[in-house]
Every structure is written in C-alpha cells, then in structure tokens.
Design an enzyme around this catalytic site. Structure first.
Site, PDB file in Angstrom:
ATOM      1  N   MET A  36      -2.735  11.567  -1.830  1.00  0.00           N
ATOM      2  CA  MET A  36      -3.550  10.465  -1.323  1.00  0.00           C
ATOM      3  C   MET A  36      -3.128  10.139   0.106  1.00  0.00           C
ATOM      4  O   MET A  36      -2.378  10.889   0.721  1.00  0.00           O
ATOM      5  CB  MET A  36      -3.382   9.254  -2.232  1.00  0.00           C
ATOM      6  CG  MET A  36      -4.039   9.419  -3.579  1.00  0.00           C
ATOM      7  SD  MET A  36      -3.844   7.924  -4.591  1.00  0.00           S
ATOM      8  CE  MET A  36      -5.241   8.099  -5.707  1.00  0.00           C
ATOM      9  N   GLY A  37      -3.595   8.997   0.607  1.00  0.00           N
ATOM     10  CA  GLY A  37      -3.191   8.556   1.939  1.00  0.00           C
ATOM     11  C   GLY A  37      -4.371   8.245   2.856  1.00  0.00           C
ATOM     12  O   GLY A  37      -4.162   7.932   4.028  1.00  0.00           O
ATOM     13  N   ARG A  38      -5.564   8.395   2.346  1.00  0.00           N
ATOM     14  CA  ARG A  38      -6.782   8.132   3.129  1.00  0.00           C
ATOM     15  C   ARG A  38      -6.700   8.786   4.508  1.00  0.00           C
ATOM     16  O   ARG A  38      -6.462   9.992   4.599  1.00  0.00           O
ATOM     17  CB  ARG A  38      -7.033   6.633   3.215  1.00  0.00           C
ATOM     18  CG  ARG A  38      -7.445   6.088   1.838  1.00  0.00           C
ATOM     19  CD  ARG A  38      -8.053   4.727   1.944  1.00  0.00           C
ATOM     20  NE  ARG A  38      -7.091   3.761   2.468  1.00  0.00           N
ATOM     21  CZ  ARG A  38      -7.345   2.477   2.674  1.00  0.00           C
ATOM     22  NH1 ARG A  38      -8.554   2.005   2.425  1.00  0.00           N
ATOM     23  NH2 ARG A  38      -6.421   1.662   3.130  1.00  0.00           N
ATOM     24  N   THR A  66       0.842  -1.193   0.000  1.00  0.00           N
ATOM     25  CA  THR A  66       0.000   0.000   0.000  1.00  0.00           C
ATOM     26  C   THR A  66       0.875   1.240   0.000  1.00  0.00           C
ATOM     27  O   THR A  66       1.856   1.306   0.734  1.00  0.00           O
ATOM     28  CB  THR A  66      -0.981   0.059   1.192  1.00  0.00           C
ATOM     29  OG1 THR A  66      -1.586   1.357   1.212  1.00  0.00           O
ATOM     30  CG2 THR A  66      -0.314  -0.159   2.545  1.00  0.00           C
ATOM     31  N   ASP A  73      -0.117   3.832   1.175  1.00  0.00           N
ATOM     32  CA  ASP A  73      -0.525   4.570   2.378  1.00  0.00           C
ATOM     33  C   ASP A  73       0.400   4.347   3.576  1.00  0.00           C
ATOM     34  O   ASP A  73       0.344   5.098   4.544  1.00  0.00           O
ATOM     35  CB  ASP A  73      -1.956   4.179   2.768  1.00  0.00           C
ATOM     36  CG  ASP A  73      -2.968   4.575   1.710  1.00  0.00           C
ATOM     37  OD1 ASP A  73      -2.644   5.464   0.889  1.00  0.00           O
ATOM     38  OD2 ASP A  73      -4.064   3.997   1.681  1.00  0.00           O
ATOM     39  N   GLU A  97      -5.556  14.119   1.372  1.00  0.00           N
ATOM     40  CA  GLU A  97      -6.968  14.030   0.965  1.00  0.00           C
ATOM     41  C   GLU A  97      -7.906  13.810   2.145  1.00  0.00           C
ATOM     42  O   GLU A  97      -9.069  14.168   2.091  1.00  0.00           O
ATOM     43  CB  GLU A  97      -7.164  12.908  -0.065  1.00  0.00           C
ATOM     44  CG  GLU A  97      -6.846  11.517   0.484  1.00  0.00           C
ATOM     45  CD  GLU A  97      -7.026  10.384  -0.527  1.00  0.00           C
ATOM     46  OE1 GLU A  97      -7.442  10.652  -1.665  1.00  0.00           O
ATOM     47  OE2 GLU A  97      -6.738   9.232  -0.163  1.00  0.00           O
ATOM     48  N   GLN A 102       0.125   9.694  -9.077  1.00  0.00           N
ATOM     49  CA  GLN A 102       1.173   9.623  -8.056  1.00  0.00           C
ATOM     50  C   GLN A 102       1.564   8.196  -7.695  1.00  0.00           C
ATOM     51  O   GLN A 102       2.716   7.932  -7.380  1.00  0.00           O
ATOM     52  CB  GLN A 102       0.762  10.390  -6.790  1.00  0.00           C
ATOM     53  CG  GLN A 102      -0.336   9.754  -5.960  1.00  0.00           C
ATOM     54  CD  GLN A 102      -0.969  10.728  -4.968  1.00  0.00           C
ATOM     55  OE1 GLN A 102      -0.506  10.893  -3.859  1.00  0.00           O
ATOM     56  NE2 GLN A 102      -2.042  11.378  -5.395  1.00  0.00           N
ATOM     57  N   ARG A 103       0.603   7.286  -7.743  1.00  0.00           N
ATOM     58  CA  ARG A 103       0.911   5.947  -7.236  1.00  0.00           C
ATOM     59  C   ARG A 103       1.446   4.987  -8.288  1.00  0.00           C
ATOM     60  O   ARG A 103       1.733   3.829  -7.982  1.00  0.00           O
ATOM     61  CB  ARG A 103      -0.313   5.350  -6.539  1.00  0.00           C
ATOM     62  CG  ARG A 103      -1.495   5.082  -7.447  1.00  0.00           C
ATOM     63  CD  ARG A 103      -2.663   4.606  -6.608  1.00  0.00           C
ATOM     64  NE  ARG A 103      -3.807   4.286  -7.430  1.00  0.00           N
ATOM     65  CZ  ARG A 103      -5.024   4.066  -6.962  1.00  0.00           C
ATOM     66  NH1 ARG A 103      -5.255   4.160  -5.673  1.00  0.00           N
ATOM     67  NH2 ARG A 103      -6.015   3.757  -7.765  1.00  0.00           N
TER      68      ARG A 103
END
Lengths: 413, 413
Positions: free
Chosen positions: A183-185, A136, A138, A240, A295-296
C-alpha cells in the site's frame, strides 16, 4: 473549561490507531476537567448520526485491550465535510451532549475535517477544543517526523519480504521472480520500508518501485536481468501507486487495454501489471503476493515503539487540551537516532490538512530502484520491539466494546 | 549398515521443513552408524548434478538455526524422476559418496521419487536405506493424521483472517466485502483452517469456498446477502483451487473469456474472479488479499507444536533407518485430542506416493460454506504455541549454510 470529551477515528486502519485511543481514554479518565468520555461510531458520521457511546460503561480491561487490538475499535469513516449543514449538525450534537473536547485520530483528510469543525465552533461562539492525533500507515503527513502506524506496517512487511525472500531462495532452481505489492497510495514510504529486510546484497528485496520515480520499463528489465544474473532470483516490491512518466497509474493504463465482458476494468493492481510485462519481456514465471488490508493490521508482529508513540500522542493530546491548547495536531519530533529519542510537539491543524509528504528523492538510489543509507537510519528505530497481544488457543485475542449509547436522561435537551 | 547419509528437500516451502532437517542432522550426528552427514542442493537435482555439501563444516549454531528459518535451507526442487538414466545416475552418485542413507523431506510427488530411487537401488543390489519425511502445507498426504507445515500455515492464515476481519469491521460503514485467497491446490484443508479465526458468529471468516464443493453462484450470492444483512460485512476465504460443477477451475473459466493483448491468460486467480462476479451481482466494493508465498513461510508466528512435530519426524526417521527400517515414510498418528497426543508411525512409501487426501465432505456444513465442529477439534491442537525466531533490530534472523562441497579427496573414485 470543563465538559465531556469525544473520540473518533477516521480513514484506513492501522495496527496501532487503537493505542492512540487508549492513550486518550486512560488520560481523560484521570483528568478532572473531563466529565464523561464518549466515542463516536464511524468517525464524524457517528456525530452526525448521534451514534455516540459512553466509555464509562466499558471495563478497564477492554480499554487496556485497545493496545493490542488492530483497526478502529469505534469504527472508521471516509466522510468528507463539505456542507455548513454538517458543521451545524455537529456543533448542535456537541452542545446536546455537552461535548467541549474533540479528539480526532486520522490522516490528512481527517485533520482537515477537524480543522473545519473547530473553525466553525469558533465562528459560532461554541466553546470547543479540538486536537488531531496523526494516524496513517502511509507516513505521508507533513510536520511530523513520522506517523503512528508506519513503524508497524514496515516491520511486518519487511518480515513478510524476508520470509517470501527465503521462499524465493529455496524455490527450485534459478531465475525465480517474486513480486510483493504494498500500500502507500501516492507515496513510496511503505514500499521503501521493505528495504529493512535486506541485511546483505543477496537478500530480498532486490528492486523497489516507488510512485515518486516514474516507471521506466527498459531500465526495469535491465535491473531484473542484472539481479537474476547475480543472484539467480529477484524479489520486487511494488508500491500500489506507481506511475508512468505521464503521471498516470500503471494499472489504469492496463485498464484501458483490458475491459472484461461485464464492462468492468480489469482487476488487480500494480503487481499483476508488473507480472504481466515481466512475463512478456523476460519470459520467466512470476509469483506475486498482495497482502492488502492484511499488512496494516498485523498486531501480532507490530512495532512496540510505534504502539508506544501512538499511545503517547493520544495521552499528550488530552494533556495539551486540558492546558488550553486548541486547533492543533500533536506531532513527533526526532531528537536523535542513536540513541533514538523523539519528543512530542504540535502543529496547526490547518498546516497539516490535505497536504502530502512524498518520499524524499535523495533517499532513492541513483538507479531509482532502492533506498539509500539515510533511509535505514530514519526507519530502523521505528520498528524496534514487539507488541504482544494476549493469545488464547494459539491465536490473538482482540477486544470489542459493548458500545452502550449515551442515555438521553443524562443529556441537556 | 554403516555409511554416509544425505538429506534433501523438495516441493513448495513451509515454515517448518527446516525443523525436520534439523531433527535429521542433530540425530545423525549422534549416530555411530552414520559417518558423514551430507545435503543435496535443490533436492534430487543436487544428487543428479553432484551439488552435495558437507554438513560437518557447518556450525552447530547454524544447524540449530534451522528450527527458526523458513523454507528450504538446502534449496528445493520439483523435478520428477522418469528415466532409468536418472535413477542410475543417482545410485552412482550414492556409491561415489558412500551414501547408504537417504532422507527425503517432501510431499506426495517427492515420496514417489524416494520410492523409485529405493526400488532401483534394491534392484541393482546397492545397499540403501530410504526414508521419507512428510512435508506440505496442503495437508493432503494420506496415511498421516496431518502433515508438518499445515499447523503453521493455518495458524498464520487464521491470524491474518482475524486481523483483516478487524479491518473489515472497522472500515467505514456497512456492506464491506473482503476476500482472502489461500493456497492448498485441489484440497480445502488450508482454506478451512481460517475457520479457527472465528470465535463467535460475528467474526471473520463468514464464508469459506472449498475445492471439494462445486461452486454454485446463486447459493453464494444468497449467502453473501444473508451475511451482509446480519453483520453488515462479509469476509470470504477462497481456496485457490475452487472449481465449478464441471470440475474446471473457476479462474480458468475466466481465462477463456479474457486474454490480454499479449496473448497471455488473464492474471490473478480465484480471488479476482470472485471479486469480479460479486461486483457484477451485488454491486459492492470488494477488497482482496492474496498472501501467496507469504502464508507458507510465516516463521515469525509459526506453530510450535507443528515445528516440534516436524523435528520429531526428522529425528525418528534417522532412528528407524539405523534400526534397519527401509522404504517408509514416517507419519503422525493421533492418540487423543484432549490432551493432544500424537505418536509417530510408518507407512510404505508406495502407499503415499501420488495420492491425495481431500478435505472430508462431512466436515463441510450442509450449506457448503463453512466447517463443522469436528474440524475445530482436529485443528485446534495443531496451532498451539509459537516458534520464537531470534530477532535483531526488530526483525527475525535467518540462518544460511556455508555450503562447502564435499571434497573429492574424501571420495572413493
């Protein structure tokens, strides 16, 4: 145990999740205990739907190409197993295809699914070894120093931040504000990683907004004001998932205010919300970038350290499975920072499933808008080296599998 | 003529506008006719404000570093000269600093300013040689085959499109829609460039929306529908400047519908507008990326061909100026595609000023949603090779000048 193995990928894409798959496949081919190497299309959905293909038919060049191809070569899914029916179907399929080794590359939801499948097999007396491989961007999995995918996303985002920072520095005269949404939740790991862009105080980013730090509007304006006075410009990185002091997402708040004529919520996320409130309060033109899924998947400037670790974890999962280890996720355990040394370890799938590692409060500066030195020590080793995808005509070349389904004649029916 | 020269940069950033500056400086240092090499901070604003610094005090390493540093090392501006007062002030400053050579790196507005300054100097009998160096990611300057900055922005955006395309391909099951918004103002050159990402019909992008092609909603839905049926996913590249059949920007249309509680227009541009209408009509989840200022500064994956041409144009401008050529912009003239050969040429500043080269209609496919083969032949040579910025700790290293102001003792007062 001897039998076929199956690989599946799950959740959001990363630049290096195929490197883990490559590690699994190349090691599996070497192992006597593994007869055939199969892959499921779109994670466990492919097992449920019997969309299973045979990797024996793929060229070794295609398999090697996984190392420099972003996203999920076998397709991904976000399917959550809830029904025993699903579990029974999966074990039936495993039986039909003589699959006794199951490797699941994914985040915490996926490790939960892997764990459920493994528990069910045990309960039904079906011989199965299940290993999870962390994945992930994240970086929010527990019991591992970091997750494959994280080093690459922050290397790329830090570079974007440096480059957008140069734009802001050049751009016209003074008081330029630029926002980058990451991102990153619900965790600030990714947003924090852009701090690597800053080699001296003048450099972008000047402010980072973390989901772990309730958004305080007044403090934020003060910080912008102070930054503009000092440097004549301000680059803000916003995660985000930033929330207000009630724990609600800021852009949801926004949604309540504005619904469009179609009845949809207003579009755009954290960046557009932040842009709007700055323009209201500070009355400066604000630019923003939302690199989103770009980005990912940045394999063209991914971290070689990250890619190598992703590969190593895949390879290790096979070796351990052959040695009889079962129901574990392979992890990374840091030995030292200078020189950087990391070894592999394992943890029970059940201990990883559905848990989240937040960004540590002690790594956020007292004003709440930046990271501390310890964070740099943690992340710097993760972005070293560059993956070099093959280029053709000035652009990367990605691989695609032929994806031939496993022939029914080879199956026990 | 003998005297000092001044360099200034103007307009939006590109990855290679500093390469042009490098070409000017390195060649200027070699030339006997040029006494000192100066630069203005923030384009002609720096001349008006006497923010002029001396490049003699900068290291040759810093000057060489311009080749791998994005955006405008001297700062940029968007100042438009309207008053004779400004022109008089500029010529006075030139006189004070003994500047007889003026090099302006910029787009069509900047060439207009350069032309006005040059005309005014001639009128006042001040000996001045003015040369324009083209610069814009938009590729919309007339009388040049292409503009420095364009090759790099499309190389990077095409790579982003490939990588986001892999995400869309991997992502979950079917009917995934992903939008990428590009810059390019009123021309579709940049959006069109993402077509390079497509090596076969399956590849992203599947649809490109050009400002030159009035947006027809029904045709658009049909095209998406058809793409989803064929490939199960659809990557759409939308130019920020797309317009409806009345010639109005689509997102302005959006603004009229929605104003927020602060009275501002609704935020977000073409991508969010397109996302909204797709979600209404096709009822699919839509993701979108807005790489904004990130796209134009991607030196970490910029085109070496582009960078070399940017350098060559800077260098050529000096050589021609020394030879007595005046009031011209240096241009690129293509000799052949295979092998790619381009030579430099010149054009009157007045013929470039304020004019725009639209994307050719004949390079848009009959359905209005893609480019023809001729466009590939035109762009492929422009993205070849990669600029390699120096890396330190896994991230690029950019240069900054010391920017020491010209000492008043050296001036004629």
């Amino acid at each position: 145990m001897k039998g076929n193995c199956i690989i599946a990928q799950s959740g959001g894409s990363t630049a290096v999740m195929n490197a883990s798959a490559c590690g699994i496949i190349q090691e599996a081919i070497e192992q006597q205990a593994i007869t055939n190497v199969y892959a499921a299309q779109n994670g466990i959905l492919g097992i449920l739907r019997e969309e299973i293909f045979d990797l024996q038919n793929e060229s070794s060049k295609a398999i090697e190409g996984l190392k420099t191809t972003p996203a999920a070569a076998f397709g991904s899914c976000r399917y959550k197993i809830n029904l025993e029916n699903d579990l029974a179907k999966i074990i039936n399929t495993f039986e039909k295809y003589k699959i006794h080794f199951f490797f699941y590359i994914g985040g915490n939801d996926s490790q939960d699914s892997a764990n459920k499948i493994n528990q069910f097999a045990k309960q039904k007396g079906y011989p199965l070894i299940t290993m999870g491989i962390p994945k992930t961007i994240d970086n929010d999995l527990v019991h591992t120093d970091h997750t494959p995918g994280y080093g690459s996303v922050i290397k790329y985002l830090a570079t974007m931040t440096m480059e957008a920072g140069m734009d802001t520095e050049a751009l016209y005269t003074t008081d330029t504000i630029n926002i980058i949404e990451t991102m990153g939740r619900n965790s600030g790991w990714i947003a924090a990683g852009t701090a690597l862009a800053r080699r001296n105080k003048k450099d972008a980013p000047h402010i980072i907004l973390f989901p772990e730090q309730p958004f305080r509007e007044e403090k934020f304006y003060e910080k912008i004001d102070c930054t503009l006075k000092k440097w004549g410009r301000c680059v803000i990185v916003v995660s985000e998932g930033i929330k207000n002091s009630d724990g609600n997402y800021l852009f949801e708040q926004n949604d309540k205010i504005n619904r469009d004529t179609f009845g949809h919520s207003q579009l755009g996320g954290a960046a557009t919300y932040i842009k709007k409130i700055i323009e209201k309060e500070i009355k400066q033109k604000v630019r923003y970038s939302i690199p989103s899924t770009i980005q990912r998947n940045g394999i063209h400037f991914a971290s070689l350290t990250d890619s190598n670790e992703a590969y190593l974890l895949g390879q290790t999962a096979i070796k351990l499975a052959i040695a009889g280890i079962n129901g574990k996720m392979v992890t990374l355990k840091r030995i030292s920072n200078y020189p950087y040394k990391c070894k592999t370890d394992i943890v029970d799938l059940s201990l990883v499933a559905n848990r989240v590692k937040s960004f540590p409060q002690e790594w956020i500066t007292p004003d709440g808008f930046f990271v501390t030195r310890n964070f740099y020590q943690y992340t710097r080793p993760l972005i070293q080296g560059e993956v070099k995808p093959r280029l053709k005509g000035g652009l990367p070349v990605f691989m695609r599998f032929r994806k031939e389904k496993v022939k029914s004649t080879t199956l026990t029916l």
